[in-house]
Scaffold this motif. Structure first.
Motif, PDB file in Angstrom:
ATOM      1  N   HIS A  31      -3.220   4.776  18.421  1.00 47.32           N
ATOM      2  CA  HIS A  31      -2.493   4.810  17.150  1.00 47.32           C
ATOM      3  C   HIS A  31      -3.363   5.317  16.014  1.00 47.32           C
ATOM      4  CE1 HIS A  31      -0.065   2.201  19.716  1.00 47.32           C
ATOM      5  NE2 HIS A  31       0.927   2.749  19.056  1.00 47.32           N
ATOM      6  N   ASN A  32      -4.366   6.103  16.375  1.00 48.56           N
ATOM      7  CA  ASN A  32      -5.215   6.760  15.377  1.00 48.56           C
ATOM      8  C   ASN A  32      -5.702   5.775  14.314  1.00 48.56           C
ATOM      9  OD1 ASN A  32      -6.503   8.863  14.042  1.00 48.56           O
ATOM     10  ND2 ASN A  32      -4.698   9.322  12.788  1.00 48.56           N
ATOM     11  N   PHE A  33      -6.314   4.678  14.784  1.00 51.96           N
ATOM     12  CA  PHE A  33      -6.748   3.591  13.897  1.00 51.96           C
ATOM     13  C   PHE A  33      -7.624   4.080  12.738  1.00 51.96           C
ATOM     14  CE2 PHE A  33     -10.216   0.644  12.816  1.00 51.96           C
ATOM     15  CZ  PHE A  33      -9.478  -0.390  12.275  1.00 51.96           C
ATOM     16  N   GLN A  34      -7.271   3.629  11.559  1.00 50.46           N
ATOM     17  CA  GLN A  34      -8.077   3.886  10.362  1.00 50.46           C
ATOM     18  C   GLN A  34      -8.498   2.539   9.777  1.00 50.46           C
ATOM     19  OE1 GLN A  34      -8.438   7.256   9.110  1.00 50.46           O
ATOM     20  NE2 GLN A  34      -7.521   7.637  11.118  1.00 50.46           N
ATOM     21  N   LYS A  35      -9.667   2.527   9.108  1.00 56.12           N
ATOM     22  CA  LYS A  35     -10.156   1.301   8.466  1.00 56.12           C
ATOM     23  C   LYS A  35      -9.039   0.654   7.641  1.00 56.12           C
ATOM     24  CE  LYS A  35     -14.727   1.124   7.008  1.00 56.12           C
ATOM     25  NZ  LYS A  35     -15.292   0.053   7.725  1.00 56.12           N
ATOM     26  N   GLY A  36      -8.841  -0.635   7.820  1.00 52.87           N
ATOM     27  CA  GLY A  36      -7.838  -1.341   7.020  1.00 52.87           C
ATOM     28  C   GLY A  36      -6.483  -1.436   7.699  1.00 52.87           C
ATOM     29  N   ASP A  37      -6.286  -0.705   8.795  1.00 53.79           N
ATOM     30  CA  ASP A  37      -4.964  -0.689   9.441  1.00 53.79           C
ATOM     31  C   ASP A  37      -4.534  -2.059   9.967  1.00 53.79           C
ATOM     32  OD1 ASP A  37      -4.431   1.932   8.918  1.00 53.79           O
ATOM     33  OD2 ASP A  37      -4.648   2.661  10.978  1.00 53.79           O
ATOM     34  N   THR A  38      -5.507  -2.901  10.352  1.00 54.67           N
ATOM     35  CA  THR A  38      -5.131  -4.198  10.932  1.00 54.67           C
ATOM     36  C   THR A  38      -5.106  -5.324   9.892  1.00 54.67           C
ATOM     37  OG1 THR A  38      -7.438  -4.546  11.525  1.00 54.67           O
ATOM     38  CG2 THR A  38      -6.005  -3.641  13.238  1.00 54.67           C
ATOM     39  N   GLU A  39      -5.351  -4.962   8.634  1.00 58.87           N
ATOM     40  CA  GLU A  39      -5.360  -5.943   7.544  1.00 58.87           C
ATOM     41  C   GLU A  39      -4.025  -6.704   7.516  1.00 58.87           C
ATOM     42  OE1 GLU A  39      -8.219  -5.772   5.522  1.00 58.87           O
ATOM     43  OE2 GLU A  39      -7.579  -7.574   4.454  1.00 58.87           O
TER      44      GLU A  39
END
Ligand code: 5GP
Ligand code: MN
Length: 338
Positions: free
Chosen positions: A246-254
């Motif tokens: 899912h093309n993880f970017q910093k903050g995505d799981t916040e």
């Protein structure tokens, strides 16, 4: 913070030109909001101020006024080291232990500046010359407002400062829901709106920023949710492979961890996120009531934080970390089981 300290700080501030502001590693809304709020305040007063963050921060904070001026230590070591070395005052914001700055710890320890800590985590360590620590405060942003108030300078709060401080209070209180939200928090928020913080816009800028990938990653996280009813606990795992898909970017799981606590009867929620490059599992822990995730994370997972919100890490594999977690949980049967 005692009056004597405020007098000394006022006199330091009147003499000092070069000031550095440092938030913790993995800076969140409160760390960035408080750093930028103080940054604008001191810059407007004519100081030479730099915010140096140990590493990058999530995209959903990048609209905040002043983010373009933040120096990322990881990417600019040389310039950062000399700024730290030359600083007359160093403010450390939103953390209680110097090792929360990661690789900045060594240059900070070597610095000759006067250190001022502003922080709301329990059990502050004693590295600072002036420690403004209050674990009853919702956020460091609320404390920066109080700090400006103590300096009798609230008239200098601009819409930019108000926006930064509002943001950190909002993110650290889960939009004014958590127990740390007091009547004083709301008074400060009221002042910040009066000073020009656009509450609706701030809320939209922070929360309504999902990409389709991020929303689908939330779907995966919710599919992976496991509930241990007996221990009133829920946990989520996300593997590196799932993040990559899912093309993880910093903050995505916040904020994902909070879904566990939305389940009726659940008082303890954890998310385990695999970081292959760093070779560790990052954990976010949240609780309701008196179960201390701060103590749990400190005792078993190399972390800490607050009573109801903490972080931690594990150097085991993802499945082994979950196994360890389940074993450790047994020790808390008395506190957690119904
Ligand atoms: P989060 O789960 O959002 O990363 O962190 C929740 C809270 O715990 C924040 O207040 C954060 O500052 C604190 N925290 C996160 N990780 C650590 C850690 O490794 N050590 C300590 N002492 N606090 C942490
Ligand atoms: Mn905070």
């Amino acid at each position: 913070m005692i009056e004597q300290s405020i007098l000394e700080i006022t006199s330091h501030l009147s003499r000092a030109n070069k000031i550095v502001i440092v938030p913790h590693k993995g800076p969140d809304g409160d760390a960035i909001g408080s750093s930028l709020g103080l940054y604008h305040f001191l810059k407007d007063k004519g100081h030479k101020v730099k915010v140096i963050a140990p590493n990058d921060f999530p995209n959903f904070l990048k609209w905040l006024p002043g983010t373009g001026d933040i120096i990322i230590y990881e990417n600019n070591r040389e310039i950062s080291d000399s700024l730290i070395d030359e600083a007359e005052i160093i403010f450390t914001l939103d953390f209680n232990l110097l090792d929360r700055t990661g690789e900045m710890e060594a240059p900070l320890r070597a610095a000759e500046a006067t250190f001022i800590m502003i922080d709301h985590h329990p059990e502050p360590s004693d590295y600072a010359d002036h420690t403004y620590s209050d674990a009853t405060m919702s956020s460091t942003c609320q404390m920066v407002f109080k700090f400006i108030h103590k300096l009798r300078a609230t008239q200098y709060i601009t819409p930019e400062i108000a926006t930064c401080l509002y943001t950190g209070i909002m993110t650290d209180t889960g939009s004014f829901r958590y127990r740390s939200t007091s009547s004083d928090t709301h008074m400060v928020i009221a002042e910040l709106i009066k000073k020009g913080a656009d509450n609706t816009l701030i809320h939209q800028n922070i929360y309504d920023t999902f990409t389709p990938n991020r929303l689908q990653l939330l779907g995966v996280a919710l599919q992976n949710l496991k509930v241990n009813k007996e221990f009133r606990t829920a946990y989520i795992t996300l593997s590196q492979e799932e993040l990559d898909r899912h093309n993880f970017q910093k903050g995505d799981t916040e904020g994902f961890v909070n879904y566990g606590l939305a389940l009726e009867g659940i008082v303890f929620a954890v998310i385990f996120i695999e970081h292959k490059v760093e070779g560790l599992i990052k954990m976010s822990l949240r609780s309701k009531g008196n179960f201390s995730v701060n103590e749990f994370a400190r005792a078993h997972f190399n972390g800490g934080g607050h009573l109801n919100a903490a972080g931690g890490k594990s150097f085991l594999s993802l499945p082994d970390t979950v196994t360890k977690f389940s074993l450790v949980l047994e020790e808390y049967r008395e506190e957690l089981s119904i």
